[in-house]
Design a protein around this motif. Structure first.
Motif, PDB file in Angstrom:
ATOM      1  N   ARG A   1      -0.428 -12.996  11.917  1.00  0.00           N
ATOM      2  CA  ARG A   1       0.559 -13.046  10.819  1.00  0.00           C
ATOM      3  C   ARG A   1       1.978 -12.970  11.369  1.00  0.00           C
ATOM      4  O   ARG A   1       2.865 -13.707  10.928  1.00  0.00           O
ATOM      5  CB  ARG A   1       0.297 -11.924   9.810  1.00  0.00           C
ATOM      6  CG  ARG A   1       1.208 -11.960   8.619  1.00  0.00           C
ATOM      7  CD  ARG A   1       0.962 -13.217   7.785  1.00  0.00           C
ATOM      8  NE  ARG A   1       1.914 -13.294   6.706  1.00  0.00           N
ATOM      9  CZ  ARG A   1       2.680 -14.341   6.430  1.00  0.00           C
ATOM     10  NH1 ARG A   1       2.578 -15.440   7.163  1.00  0.00           N
ATOM     11  NH2 ARG A   1       3.531 -14.327   5.454  1.00  0.00           N
TER      12      ARG A   1
ATOM     13  N   TYR B   1      12.850 -12.906  13.047  1.00  0.00           N
ATOM     14  CA  TYR B   1      12.702 -11.846  12.051  1.00  0.00           C
ATOM     15  C   TYR B   1      13.114 -10.501  12.626  1.00  0.00           C
ATOM     16  O   TYR B   1      12.813 -10.205  13.796  1.00  0.00           O
ATOM     17  CB  TYR B   1      11.246 -11.707  11.608  1.00  0.00           C
ATOM     18  CG  TYR B   1      10.853 -12.559  10.438  1.00  0.00           C
ATOM     19  CD1 TYR B   1      10.800 -12.039   9.150  1.00  0.00           C
ATOM     20  CD2 TYR B   1      10.508 -13.890  10.615  1.00  0.00           C
ATOM     21  CE1 TYR B   1      10.421 -12.815   8.071  1.00  0.00           C
ATOM     22  CE2 TYR B   1      10.126 -14.685   9.547  1.00  0.00           C
ATOM     23  CZ  TYR B   1      10.090 -14.132   8.276  1.00  0.00           C
ATOM     24  OH  TYR B   1       9.714 -14.911   7.208  1.00  0.00           O
TER      25      TYR B   1
ATOM     26  N   ALA C   1      12.137  -4.810  10.182  1.00  0.00           N
ATOM     27  CA  ALA C   1      12.104  -4.375   8.776  1.00  0.00           C
ATOM     28  C   ALA C   1      11.744  -5.524   7.840  1.00  0.00           C
ATOM     29  O   ALA C   1      11.090  -5.303   6.816  1.00  0.00           O
ATOM     30  CB  ALA C   1      13.453  -3.777   8.380  1.00  0.00           C
ATOM     31  N   GLU C   2      12.120  -6.740   8.178  1.00  0.00           N
ATOM     32  CA  GLU C   2      11.774  -7.907   7.355  1.00  0.00           C
ATOM     33  C   GLU C   2      10.279  -8.227   7.453  1.00  0.00           C
ATOM     34  O   GLU C   2       9.690  -8.755   6.514  1.00  0.00           O
ATOM     35  CB  GLU C   2      12.544  -9.143   7.813  1.00  0.00           C
ATOM     36  CG  GLU C   2      14.020  -9.121   7.580  1.00  0.00           C
ATOM     37  CD  GLU C   2      14.668 -10.385   8.128  1.00  0.00           C
ATOM     38  OE1 GLU C   2      15.224 -11.136   7.318  1.00  0.00           O
ATOM     39  OE2 GLU C   2      14.590 -10.614   9.349  1.00  0.00           O
TER      40      GLU C   2
ATOM     41  N   LEU D   1       7.760  -6.075   7.973  1.00  0.00           N
ATOM     42  CA  LEU D   1       6.864  -5.055   7.421  1.00  0.00           C
ATOM     43  C   LEU D   1       6.204  -5.457   6.103  1.00  0.00           C
ATOM     44  O   LEU D   1       4.979  -5.429   6.006  1.00  0.00           O
ATOM     45  CB  LEU D   1       7.600  -3.719   7.266  1.00  0.00           C
ATOM     46  CG  LEU D   1       7.677  -2.898   8.539  1.00  0.00           C
ATOM     47  CD1 LEU D   1       8.650  -1.744   8.377  1.00  0.00           C
ATOM     48  CD2 LEU D   1       6.300  -2.393   8.924  1.00  0.00           C
ATOM     49  N   PRO D   2       6.969  -5.856   5.074  1.00  0.00           N
ATOM     50  CA  PRO D   2       6.296  -6.217   3.821  1.00  0.00           C
ATOM     51  C   PRO D   2       5.448  -7.480   3.947  1.00  0.00           C
ATOM     52  O   PRO D   2       4.454  -7.636   3.237  1.00  0.00           O
ATOM     53  CB  PRO D   2       7.447  -6.412   2.828  1.00  0.00           C
ATOM     54  CG  PRO D   2       8.661  -6.618   3.652  1.00  0.00           C
ATOM     55  CD  PRO D   2       8.422  -5.922   4.958  1.00  0.00           C
ATOM     56  N   GLU D   3       5.824  -8.365   4.843  1.00  0.00           N
ATOM     57  CA  GLU D   3       5.091  -9.619   5.026  1.00  0.00           C
ATOM     58  C   GLU D   3       3.758  -9.416   5.742  1.00  0.00           C
ATOM     59  O   GLU D   3       2.793 -10.114   5.475  1.00  0.00           O
ATOM     60  CB  GLU D   3       5.948 -10.623   5.809  1.00  0.00           C
ATOM     61  CG  GLU D   3       7.218 -11.029   5.125  1.00  0.00           C
ATOM     62  CD  GLU D   3       6.986 -11.895   3.895  1.00  0.00           C
ATOM     63  OE1 GLU D   3       5.957 -12.580   3.826  1.00  0.00           O
ATOM     64  OE2 GLU D   3       7.845 -11.864   3.009  1.00  0.00           O
TER      65      GLU D   3
ATOM     66  N   GLY E   1       2.231  -6.277   6.032  1.00  0.00           N
ATOM     67  CA  GLY E   1       1.457  -5.342   5.215  1.00  0.00           C
ATOM     68  C   GLY E   1       0.733  -4.247   5.975  1.00  0.00           C
ATOM     69  O   GLY E   1      -0.349  -3.833   5.577  1.00  0.00           O
TER      70      GLY E   1
ATOM     71  N   GLU F   1       1.397  -0.421   8.431  1.00  0.00           N
ATOM     72  CA  GLU F   1       2.323   0.688   8.664  1.00  0.00           C
ATOM     73  C   GLU F   1       3.285   0.340   9.803  1.00  0.00           C
ATOM     74  O   GLU F   1       2.910  -0.384  10.736  1.00  0.00           O
ATOM     75  CB  GLU F   1       1.533   1.954   9.039  1.00  0.00           C
ATOM     76  CG  GLU F   1       0.640   2.466   7.932  1.00  0.00           C
ATOM     77  CD  GLU F   1       1.424   2.926   6.719  1.00  0.00           C
ATOM     78  OE1 GLU F   1       2.478   3.574   6.885  1.00  0.00           O
ATOM     79  OE2 GLU F   1       0.989   2.618   5.594  1.00  0.00           O
ATOM     80  N   PRO F   2       4.507   0.871   9.737  1.00  0.00           N
ATOM     81  CA  PRO F   2       5.493   0.592  10.796  1.00  0.00           C
ATOM     82  C   PRO F   2       4.980   0.877  12.211  1.00  0.00           C
ATOM     83  O   PRO F   2       5.220   0.090  13.118  1.00  0.00           O
ATOM     84  CB  PRO F   2       6.670   1.504  10.436  1.00  0.00           C
ATOM     85  CG  PRO F   2       6.564   1.684   8.950  1.00  0.00           C
ATOM     86  CD  PRO F   2       5.084   1.686   8.659  1.00  0.00           C
TER      87      PRO F   2
END
Length: 116
Positions: free
Chosen positions: A23, A33, A36-37, A39-41, A43, A45-46
């Motif tokens: 991914r 990227y 932080a950008e 992370l949501p993409e 899915g 944990e940091p």
């Protein structure tokens, strides 16, 4: 004695063998990227994303640049994006073949159903 090419290829594909890493590489195929950008993409944990990015860095598939406190990632080569496109093409063909087989099986099953 040098490592055989097939063994190096196997190690390379092992590196790609995690969904989060695939991914990340897909995202980076589009553009650079920031973490932080991503992370949501991606899915996850940091801490897990950091681990996966470290694997990709060690394999020299991604590089970083820092701007202030923000770390940006990009692909080391456009060939990585090309590999992902080829994989998509191969999978599309495989899935199309499976869909055709499933349709054939369903058609055959419909012909053999007993009538009441």
């Amino acid at each position: 004695m040098s490592t055989p090419l097939y063994q190096l290829k196997a190690e390379f594909f092992k590196t790609l063998g995690h969904p989060a890493r695939i991914r990340v590489l897909e995202l980076l195929s589009e553009r650079e990227y920031a973490v932080a950008e991503m992370l949501p993409e991606v899915g996850i944990e940091p801490a897990h994303l950091s681990q996966q990015l470290a694997v990709l860095r060690r394999a020299n598939l991604v590089v970083t640049r820092k701007e202030g406190s923000t770390v940006y990632y990009s692909l080391t080569s456009p060939h990585v994006a090309e590999l992902l496109r080829v994989a998509r093409t191969i999978l599309s063909g495989v899935l199309a073949g499976q869909a055709e087989l499933l349709a054939d099986l369903k058609a055959a099953q419909g012909k053999t159903k007993p009538t009441a």
